[in-house]
Design a protein around this motif. Structure first.
Motif, PDB file in Angstrom:
ATOM      1  N   MET A  96       0.847  -4.069  11.256  1.00  0.00           N
ATOM      2  CA  MET A  96       0.088  -3.336  10.241  1.00  0.00           C
ATOM      3  C   MET A  96      -1.262  -2.888  10.791  1.00  0.00           C
ATOM      4  O   MET A  96      -1.861  -3.565  11.639  1.00  0.00           O
ATOM      5  N   GLU A  97      -1.713  -1.769  10.306  1.00  0.00           N
ATOM      6  CA  GLU A  97      -3.030  -1.254  10.677  1.00  0.00           C
ATOM      7  C   GLU A  97      -4.039  -1.643   9.600  1.00  0.00           C
ATOM      8  O   GLU A  97      -3.979  -1.160   8.475  1.00  0.00           O
ATOM      9  N   GLU A 119       5.619   2.637   3.841  1.00  0.00           N
ATOM     10  CA  GLU A 119       4.648   2.391   4.909  1.00  0.00           C
ATOM     11  C   GLU A 119       4.930   1.101   5.683  1.00  0.00           C
ATOM     12  O   GLU A 119       4.767   1.054   6.902  1.00  0.00           O
ATOM     13  N   LEU A 120       5.343   0.041   4.983  1.00  0.00           N
ATOM     14  CA  LEU A 120       5.431  -1.280   5.613  1.00  0.00           C
ATOM     15  C   LEU A 120       6.852  -1.823   5.720  1.00  0.00           C
ATOM     16  O   LEU A 120       7.068  -2.860   6.342  1.00  0.00           O
ATOM     17  N   ASN A 165      -2.727   0.484   6.351  1.00  0.00           N
ATOM     18  CA  ASN A 165      -1.704   1.527   6.513  1.00  0.00           C
ATOM     19  C   ASN A 165      -1.835   2.673   5.509  1.00  0.00           C
ATOM     20  O   ASN A 165      -0.844   3.099   4.899  1.00  0.00           O
TER      21      ASN A 165
END
Length: 311
Positions: free
Chosen positions: A66-67, A144-145, A130
């Motif tokens: 993850m960002e 996204e995840l 994210n």
């Protein structure tokens, strides 16, 4: 009976009452100490106690990439979660162990100066992870995840007989857990490669004296960042959710140490939780494995339902 005799009689009576009171206190102390002992002379092979097979099955939690975009999280990771080493803004109130940074859209629970839980509310307008903000819908988060490691849904009919649904989904990263609802994003630190050298030494001492009270007190000296500690004459609960450890006595059949699947330390003879799961490790009878339960998710799930009660 003259006044001198009356005074002596009253003095003797007073002394007797004091002695009786002291004896009662001592008796309560001994009762407390006696009640906080556990039998430790029975050893079990994993899978041979009263736990259900479902409880003992080990479920490894996927680590999601993850960002992290929220400056507050990155600052805390760099500061090793020490609240005094970061600037989150201005505390305006305190509710149920959480410091409320209202204007900043943050709620923070600390344990022994470390941030235990960081909550982003709907007043927080920046990206958190994210490119996801507070209030992101279920489909956005999954896109996204990916599929979450943790999930809970609550459905009910409102006063107008309309079906309502609330969701909680969560992911574990290298440094953090992140949980999403319609209203908040909740963050916990992830403790990997936990150093349990002193913990194991303490358990070895416990196998000799069997005193839960001493075990709890000494453990809080080793690790001061417990998120829950309750004890009286007959009950003890000491919880380290981020470490995957709970000491419990007097609340059911499982009196002793519970290890959850997010426990990342070593046990007796330098064994890991995976070694135990393989079935070849002999454990003391007071150690229980909750191999398919993550204690951080357990805490967040409780917080989720408490939040829903306030809606």
């Amino acid at each position: 009976m003259n006044k001198r005799t009356i005074k002596i009689a009253l003095l003797v009576a007073g002394i007797l009452l004091i002695v009786i009171f002291i004896v009662m206190i001592i008796a309560q102390i001994f009762k407390k100490e006696e009640s906080l002992y556990l039998p430790t002379d029975t050893e079990i092979i994993f899978g041979n106690n009263e736990q259900s097979k479902e409880e003992m099955n080990y479920k490894e939690i996927q680590i999601h990439q993850m960002e992290i975009q929220a400056k507050e999280i990155n600052d805390l990771i760099e500061a090793k979660w020490q609240i005094m080493d970061v600037n989150l803004g201005t505390i305006e109130s305190r509710i149920n162990e959480y410091d409320i940074y209202f204007d900043e859209g943050l709620e923070v629970k600390t344990t022994a100066s470390k941030v235990f839980n960081l909550v982003f509310t709907n007043k927080y307008e920046n990206y958190v992870i994210n490119n996801l903000k507070v209030g992101a819908n279920y489909e956005e988060i999954i896109e996204e995840l990916g599929e979450p490691s943790f999930k809970e849904e609550y459905e009910y009919y409102d006063d107008e007989e309309q079906l309502q649904n609330h969701f909680l989904i969560g992911y574990k990263g290298e440094n953090i857990y992140v949980f999403f609802t319609e209203y908040e994003i909740s963050i916990y630190r992830a403790e990997n490669n936990l150093d349990t050298t002193k913990f194991v030494e303490l358990l070895e001492e416990f196998e000799t004296d069997g005193n839960v009270f001493n075990l709890g007190n000494t453990l809080t000296d080793i690790w001061t960042d417990y998120d829950n500690y309750i004890y009286d004459e007959t009950h003890v609960v000491l919880n380290y959710a981020t470490k995957g450890i709970r000491l419990i006595y007097g609340y059911g059949n499982e009196n002793g140490i519970i290890l959850y699947n997010n426990f990342s330390g070593k046990l007796h003879n330098n064994s890991t939780l995976q070694d135990v799961v393989d079935g070849n490790v002999v454990l003391p009878g007071y150690i229980y494995i909750y191999g398919n339960t993550d204690s951080v998710f357990e805490v967040e799930l409780n917080r989720f339902y408490n939040m829903l009660r306030k809606l």
